[in-house]
Design a protein around this motif. Sequence first.
Motif, PDB file in Angstrom:
ATOM      1  N   GLU A 163       7.144  -5.959  -5.445  1.00  0.00           N
ATOM      2  CA  GLU A 163       7.419  -6.899  -6.564  1.00  0.00           C
ATOM      3  C   GLU A 163       6.331  -7.855  -6.829  1.00  0.00           C
TER       4      GLU A 163
ATOM      5  N   MET B 207      13.298   8.783  -8.430  1.00  0.00           N
ATOM      6  CA  MET B 207      13.473   8.144  -9.799  1.00  0.00           C
ATOM      7  C   MET B 207      12.690   8.578 -10.857  1.00  0.00           C
TER       8      MET B 207
ATOM      9  N   LEU C 196       4.284   3.336  -0.774  1.00  0.00           N
ATOM     10  CA  LEU C 196       5.366   3.768  -0.063  1.00  0.00           C
ATOM     11  C   LEU C 196       6.320   2.492   0.272  1.00  0.00           C
ATOM     12  N   GLY C 197       7.889   2.559  -0.222  1.00  0.00           N
ATOM     13  CA  GLY C 197       8.275   1.278  -0.002  1.00  0.00           C
ATOM     14  C   GLY C 197       8.501   0.881   1.691  1.00  0.00           C
ATOM     15  N   ARG C 198       8.589   2.292   2.417  1.00  0.00           N
ATOM     16  CA  ARG C 198       8.677   2.036   3.848  1.00  0.00           C
ATOM     17  C   ARG C 198       7.567   2.595   4.607  1.00  0.00           C
TER      18      ARG C 198
ATOM     19  N   PRO D 156      13.688  -1.741   1.862  1.00  0.00           N
ATOM     20  CA  PRO D 156      13.989  -1.616   0.468  1.00  0.00           C
ATOM     21  C   PRO D 156      14.503  -0.342   0.459  1.00  0.00           C
ATOM     22  N   GLU D 157      15.529  -0.322  -0.472  1.00  0.00           N
ATOM     23  CA  GLU D 157      16.512   1.027  -0.719  1.00  0.00           C
ATOM     24  C   GLU D 157      16.682   1.454  -2.105  1.00  0.00           C
TER      25      GLU D 157
ATOM     26  N   ASP E  92      11.982  -0.118 -12.705  1.00  0.00           N
ATOM     27  CA  ASP E  92      12.818   1.244 -12.382  1.00  0.00           C
ATOM     28  C   ASP E  92      12.681   2.248 -13.122  1.00  0.00           C
TER      29      ASP E  92
ATOM     30  N   PRO F   9       8.592   3.717 -11.654  1.00  0.00           N
ATOM     31  CA  PRO F   9       8.448   3.971 -10.318  1.00  0.00           C
ATOM     32  C   PRO F   9       7.048   4.361  -9.858  1.00  0.00           C
ATOM     33  N   TRP F  10       6.343   4.949 -10.684  1.00  0.00           N
ATOM     34  CA  TRP F  10       4.959   5.354 -10.245  1.00  0.00           C
ATOM     35  C   TRP F  10       3.857   4.632 -11.239  1.00  0.00           C
TER      36      TRP F  10
ATOM     37  N   TYR G 159      12.476  -3.366  -5.309  1.00  0.00           N
ATOM     38  CA  TYR G 159      11.078  -3.793  -5.245  1.00  0.00           C
ATOM     39  C   TYR G 159      10.871  -4.972  -4.568  1.00  0.00           C
ATOM     40  N   ALA G 160      11.863  -6.042  -4.521  1.00  0.00           N
ATOM     41  CA  ALA G 160      11.481  -7.414  -4.001  1.00  0.00           C
ATOM     42  C   ALA G 160      11.683  -7.290  -2.412  1.00  0.00           C
ATOM     43  N   ASP G 161      12.125  -6.411  -1.976  1.00  0.00           N
ATOM     44  CA  ASP G 161      12.304  -6.241  -0.433  1.00  0.00           C
ATOM     45  C   ASP G 161      11.182  -5.768   0.314  1.00  0.00           C
TER      46      ASP G 161
ATOM     47  N   GLY H  64      10.625   5.750   0.496  1.00  0.00           N
ATOM     48  CA  GLY H  64      10.385   4.974  -0.388  1.00  0.00           C
ATOM     49  C   GLY H  64       9.437   5.551  -1.423  1.00  0.00           C
ATOM     50  N   CYS H  65       9.268   6.850  -1.419  1.00  0.00           N
ATOM     51  CA  CYS H  65       8.236   7.414  -2.437  1.00  0.00           C
ATOM     52  C   CYS H  65       8.716   7.405  -4.040  1.00  0.00           C
ATOM     53  N   ARG H  66      10.121   7.454  -4.158  1.00  0.00           N
ATOM     54  CA  ARG H  66      10.535   6.982  -5.456  1.00  0.00           C
ATOM     55  C   ARG H  66      10.471   8.200  -6.471  1.00  0.00           C
TER      56      ARG H  66
ATOM     57  N   THR I 187      17.555   3.119  -8.835  1.00  0.00           N
ATOM     58  CA  THR I 187      16.742   1.899  -8.803  1.00  0.00           C
ATOM     59  C   THR I 187      16.301   1.760  -7.447  1.00  0.00           C
ATOM     60  N   TYR I 188      15.528   0.533  -7.586  1.00  0.00           N
ATOM     61  CA  TYR I 188      14.717   0.358  -6.432  1.00  0.00           C
ATOM     62  C   TYR I 188      14.784  -0.945  -5.866  1.00  0.00           C
TER      63      TYR I 188
ATOM     64  N   THR J 136      20.628   0.686 -15.604  1.00  0.00           N
ATOM     65  CA  THR J 136      20.817   0.365 -14.116  1.00  0.00           C
ATOM     66  C   THR J 136      19.735  -0.448 -13.490  1.00  0.00           C
ATOM     67  N   HIS J 137      20.328  -1.527 -12.424  1.00  0.00           N
ATOM     68  CA  HIS J 137      19.232  -2.168 -11.533  1.00  0.00           C
ATOM     69  C   HIS J 137      19.719  -2.311 -10.317  1.00  0.00           C
ATOM     70  N   ALA J 138      18.906  -2.460  -9.457  1.00  0.00           N
ATOM     71  CA  ALA J 138      19.274  -2.642  -7.825  1.00  0.00           C
ATOM     72  C   ALA J 138      20.387  -3.479  -7.518  1.00  0.00           C
TER      73      ALA J 138
END
Lengths: 301, 408
Positions: free
Chosen positions: B60, A146, B130-132, A164-165, B67, B70-71, A158-160, A141-143, A155-156, A81-83
């Motif tokens: 990115e 995942m 962190l993403g945000r 990002p969500e 995916d 992620p770390w 990453y490009a945002d 967004g610590c992930r 999935t994340y 799966t991907h974003a």
Amino acid sequence: MDRKKFFKTVGIAGTSLVAMSSTADARTRIVSPDWMGMLTDLSLCIGCRKCEWACNEANKLPNKPIQSFDDPSVFQEERRTHAEQFTVVNRFEVDDRPEPVFVKKQCMHCAEPACASACLVRAFSKTAEGPVLYNKDVCIGCRYCMIACPFLVPTYEYADAFSPEVKKCTMCFERFTQQGEVPACAGICPREAITFGKRSDLLKLAREKIRSHPDRYVDHIYGEHEVGGTNWLYISPVPFEELGFRTDLGETPYPEMTRPFLSAVPLVLSIWPMLLMGSYMFSKKREGEAPSTDLHERVDS
Amino acid sequence: MTTISSELDGRKSWVREQIFLGMSFRDYMRSLKTPFNFIALVILCVGLPVTVLRFTQGLETVTNLNDNYPWGLWIGFDVLCGVALAAGGYCLASAVHIFGLKQYRPIVRPAVLTGFLGYFFVVVGLLFDLGRPWRLPYPIVLSFGVTSVMFLVGWHVFLYLTVQFLEFCPAIFEWLRLNKFLRWATRITIGATVFGVILSTLHQSALGAMFLLAPSKLHPLWYSSFIPVFFFVSSMAAGLSMVIFESTLSHRIFSRQISHEDHHKFDGLVVGLGKAAAVVLFTYFCLKWIGVAHGNHWDLVGTPYGRLFLLEMLGFVMLPMLIYIWGVRENSARIVRIAAVWSILGIIFNRLNVSIFAFNWQLADRYVPHWMEITVTITIITVGLLTFRWIVNRMPVLYVHPEYPVTE
């Protein structure tokens, strides 16, 4: 802060953490009879990937014309799966079987989700209806979700850079709760390989299929017990380990992996201060008896 | 202009003495022209544009995270290694203030400063990952995921950062000559230390406990229900080794701040720390094998991952332990320092094994950090070193402030 105040603070912190971990201890191993679920019959899937197209439509993901999903070249490598892809179909060639087996992959909607127990801001919740949903409004967004997911699903984006969500299948939660429609993938499947219904009914259906066609299925409903049960179930003509499924995940729900550690936290919080202060008193007393060996020969105040 | 300069005149002496180290502005700027500063400048010239890229273009563009992984380096090195290597603060503070080993007092302040800056820059590294990042306070103020080990880590790092700042406050107040605050700050030392040790015990182990949720991804030789204990015990070895390493560097670089007599006694302290580190590493070595026995994974020791495990256990736990023992027996601070550097590498190796090398061991694709990820890590370390030097050059960290001989 004097010593009395300090102990008070530790006491408050300790009590709140004891309360916190005791709620974690209350085992909520409810397998609700009302949970909705999905049953994928892998013996029926022909790998047309129309479910992928319908999923993209339903979730407003970038999509291509439905005809282009006939292209078999995507099967050359196993996909995840991907974003922008909440579900993917993979092809598996199995020994002594003329036809390949196709496997649709998406969120399993665990009964006790690892992602939810990992999340430090409660962004994931197991709904009363069954699907596991994500709340983008609190996610930092610590992930870690995942890292925790044993099925490699979340999935994340990453490009945002700014919003990002985490992205994953919702089992078309709004579609079936508000519009009364079945999830998009189940609705479009030309082979009726995906059935939507109450999890308890789907288990009965799966057992019935296996019982009446022992030649067509292996005697295993994937998701019935794996990681404590999932709302997405599979039945298959070949053993699941040959189809990229992890069959070594065990039946323990993931939240229980960290429960012993979290239970030990209040113990450390309550016992450590005692031991450390005891040691401090002891060394203080000993120091009073012997002259200080301090490098700068400073006097204690 | 005239008003500004006359205002400056009034404060000039303080600024000149405390900020420009007693030099005029021009002399101070000239004194900054050193090879180290040149290298630091080059690193910042690469690191700052990458930072801008990270926060405007997203993860990115600057990382190889995906995916399945992620770390990456930022969590594996900046956070996991950063926290472990910052453990010297609680090790030394508890040794001196709680267990009464007063002879180590001269190195408590540098250890607490290293600890505080270590944690501070761990949080900086986390902000990159962190993403945000602007939502960092959410688990503290908004939404409480109490079933999450990471929730615990977040709270404890937040509280411990505060505690370490309080522990370091006496040095700041002595520097600023704020006597009233100084009295208040020194009074809470014991309380802060006890609280700090509790918090450290919990979040050092909690960092390991985070991986309890990845039994199917982390190789069985590293995955164990004992992993919280592994992380806690090895953090002590990391902290002690880091104190030896950091204080050795400090004594070389800032040697004019330290009296001759102290230099002489310092070697004795290093050997003493080495003895403690040897005991900790021995305990850790035994625990790790108990972990293998507990999971009954002896059959995996012969596999390729088993060789990686053996390399870690024999080359980076047992070997530094033996060097420590050798150094202690020879009473040689030099040998102990070699063991310290080797132990630090060993802890880094362990944390990277858990978070990267032995993670997703059943997947074919591997994660290799992007050069910009490495750049960010190096930039953060550089800024950390510059901050450390800035503080040590100004505040009474390595020496006793002449006006404040009593610092209990």
